[in-house]
Structures are given as C-alpha cells and as structure tokens.
Design an enzyme around this catalytic site. Structure first.
Site, PDB file in Angstrom:
ATOM      1  N   LYS A 259     -40.439  13.934  -8.802  1.00 15.37           N
ATOM      2  CA  LYS A 259     -40.453  14.097 -10.272  1.00 15.37           C
ATOM      3  C   LYS A 259     -39.299  13.288 -10.850  1.00 15.37           C
ATOM      4  CE  LYS A 259     -41.105  17.894 -13.578  1.00 15.37           C
ATOM      5  NZ  LYS A 259     -42.252  17.363 -14.313  1.00 15.37           N
TER       6      LYS A 259
HETATM    7  N1  PMP Z   1     -48.118  17.119 -12.698  1.00 11.31           N
HETATM    8  C1  PMP Z   1     -47.263  16.419 -13.443  1.00 11.31           C
HETATM    9  C2  PMP Z   1     -47.378  14.940 -13.471  1.00 11.31           C
HETATM   10  C3  PMP Z   1     -46.267  17.068 -14.183  1.00 11.31           C
HETATM   11  O1  PMP Z   1     -45.398  16.362 -14.927  1.00 11.31           O
HETATM   12  C4  PMP Z   1     -46.193  18.473 -14.152  1.00 11.31           C
HETATM   13  C5  PMP Z   1     -45.137  19.202 -14.923  1.00 11.31           C
HETATM   14  N2  PMP Z   1     -45.252  19.006 -16.302  1.00 11.31           N
HETATM   15  C6  PMP Z   1     -47.138  19.179 -13.379  1.00 11.31           C
HETATM   16  C7  PMP Z   1     -48.066  18.464 -12.647  1.00 11.31           C
HETATM   17  C8  PMP Z   1     -47.087  20.670 -13.281  1.00 11.31           C
HETATM   18  O2  PMP Z   1     -46.024  21.038 -12.425  1.00 11.31           O
HETATM   19  P1  PMP Z   1     -45.216  22.393 -12.618  1.00 11.31           P
HETATM   20  O3  PMP Z   1     -46.176  23.503 -12.459  1.00 11.31           O
HETATM   21  O4  PMP Z   1     -44.194  22.359 -11.535  1.00 11.31           O
HETATM   22  O5  PMP Z   1     -44.629  22.346 -13.977  1.00 11.31           O
END
Ligand code: PMP
Length: 301
Positions: free
Chosen positions: A161
């Site tokens: 991320k």
């Molecule tokens: N995929 C992407 C590309 C994201 O940026 C996010 C978070 N906004 C998610 C999936 C969801 O992840 P999480 O449940 O950890 O927020």
C-alpha cells in the site's frame, strides 16, 4: 509530551507529524520529502468507532511489513504509533472517524537515492469521513470495469500500500467519466482482482467467493474480517476463487469491502444488472453483522 495546543474552530484537525501536533493550516511537509517527490512511502486508512481503532493491530502489522519491504526504517515502535493515533482521536474530540497514517521516506535531495533521507516522515491525520452517500448502502452501487489493468505484481505488488496510487486513480477517473464511483480492475491477463479502492466479493448459489491475493490486490483488512470472522459467524461457505469478469456479471450478488466503504452492494456492472438489482440477502446479512460487531465494540486486534 509537549503541551497540547488549543483547538481553534476551522483549524482542525490537529495532525501528528513526527511527534508534534500541528493545526491543519500548519500541518505541512517539505517539498523535498521523497513521499512527495517520488511517492516513496506507504500508508494506511484506518477506521475508529466509539474511540476503538478497528483492527489497529492488523493495520500496524501491514504498514510495518510494507516499510520492511521498501527498506524504510520507521523510527517509532508500533506501540508508539498506536498511542499517537489514540492521542490524535482525543485531541480532535472525535469518537467515530478515519485515520490516515502515512510513513514517507522523509526529506532528502532531488536524487532518487532513498537512503540519503535523514528520517522517515510519520504522519497521523484523524478526521471525519464519508465515502459513499448513505442511501447507496441500501440501494447498492453501480460500477464499471476499468480498461486499465492493475499494475502487475512483478512491477509493483498491489499488496504494497504505497504512496504510488496513480494506477488506481487513473482507473477511478474512468469510473468518474462513466458517471460512477468505483470500477473493477483486472490483471493484465484478464483475471478479476479488486477495485480502485476496495476488495471485491461475489455470492453464487449461497457461497461467498473472492479472488485470491495472488490475482494481484491489496490484502484488505476488511476483506480478511469478512472472510475469517463474519462468514464463519454467519455460517456462510466462503472460498477464494480465480474469476473472469463474466463470472462476476453472472453472480447472484456482488459486494465490495474496504475500510472507508465498509461493506457495500454492487447492483450493476455497466449495463449488467446483478441479481435483482438491489442489495442481496447475503450481502445484507454480512453488512448487518459488520454493524453489530462494531456496535458491540470494534475489535482492535
Ligand atoms: N484495495 C485497495 C486498492 C485499497 O486502496 C483499499 C483500501 N482503501 C482496499 C482494497 C480495502 O482494504 P482495507 O479493507 O484494508 O481498507
């Protein structure tokens, strides 16, 4: 701990930057920060409910793991960052909201060399959030399939991320141009991965299915919560499965998960109506179970 500045209306939130709280108007970073110059850094979006930080442990494990992957020494222990997040919630007088935790490479020169940056920039913003309008949770949302594929894992693993979100943003622009707010992204080989900012699930014949992490996606914390906690709690069969987009179009239900989005139904993909065109019963059960768990006290592990 230094004295806390007094909150002034309009100059909130107070932002924690490397150990100091700054009011919004003074919460700035250097133009020489490699996070700005090169997108060299990582981040988390984290929810808190009734002052409890949802899956705080999982978010901290993910960001510290990602820092290791990009060889970025944080300069703070996870416990210190967690304490600072709690302080940011208190400081801003919030009970429910969203934290953006960023760790940038820090201030350096104009060259790419990451190890000449003195120390990481650690930033904690605690604020209010509303991603999608409330009625969308009842009615479901429309999405498109982005033409732009997800960055291949071999180039930049989507599970990292990082502050490089242009792949997602350009896909999101496709969605906005089409009059919707989210899009499904495929791998360069045409496998369904995730959305620009959410993970994706389908329901077919009562079974809950989601693409495996190897399809190239963020290892979503909400995804893991739905898979490992909510589905077992509800007695729902759950499986990871490689999917083509036709399988998604043909599903009984489609829903998305994410920290900001929580759980939200998809009721059409371009011209294809999903199921009955409204939030399906399984999605509703999962969404309600999510709310119930949060109401009972958000898990912080
Ligand atoms: N995929 C992407 C590309 C994201 O940026 C996010 C978070 N906004 C998610 C999936 C969801 O992840 P999480 O449940 O950890 O927020």
């Amino acid at each position: 701990m230094p004295d806390r500045p007094v909150a002034i209306e309009g100059d909130r939130p107070f932002v924690w930057i490397n150990g100091e709280f700054k009011p919004k108007s003074q919460a700035t970073v250097s133009v020489f920060d490699h996070g700005l110059l090169y997108g060299d850094g990582v981040f988390e979006g984290i929810r808190f409910y009734n002052k409890r930080i949802f899956k705080s442990g999982a978010h901290l494990r993910r960001i510290y793991r990602n820092c290791e992957r990009i060889r970025l020494p944080v300069g703070y222990e996870p416990r210190e960052v967690e304490d600072a997040m709690r302080e940011a919630i208190e400081m801003n007088g919030l009970a429910d909201g969203y934290i953006r935790l960023l760790i940038t490479r820090g201030v350096g020169s104009l060259g790419l060399h990451p190890f000449r940056c003195e120390r990481a920039g650690v930033i904690i913003i605690a604020d209010k959030i509303s991603l999608y309008p409330p009625e969308m949770y009842e009615k479901g949302m429309k999405v498109i399939v982005a033409k732009r594929p997800r960055t291949p894992t071999a180039c930049l693993d989507p599970s990292l991320k990082s502050l490089n979100y242009l792949n997602n943003i350009l896909a999101k622009i496709e969605a906005i141009d089409a009059g919707v707010l989210e899009c499904i992204m495929l791998s360069t080989e045409g496998w369904v991965g995730e959305c620009s900012g959410d993970n994706l699930f389908i329901v077919k014949d009562g079974r809950v299915l989601t693409p495996p992490l190897e399809a190239g996606m963020l290892d979503g914390i909400t995804r893991a919560f739905v898979m490992n906690e909510l589905c077992p709690k509800l007695g729902l069969e759950m499986e990871e499965k490689w999917m083509r987009i036709d399988e998604v179009r043909d599903a009984d239900e489609v829903f998305l998960t994410g920290t900001a989005a929580e759980v939200i139904a998809v009721t059409s993909i371009e011209d294809t109506v999903i199921g009955d065109g409204v939030e399906g019963p399984v999605t509703r059960r999962i969404r309600e179970a999510f709310r119930e768990v949060i109401a009972a006290g958000a898990p912080e592990d």
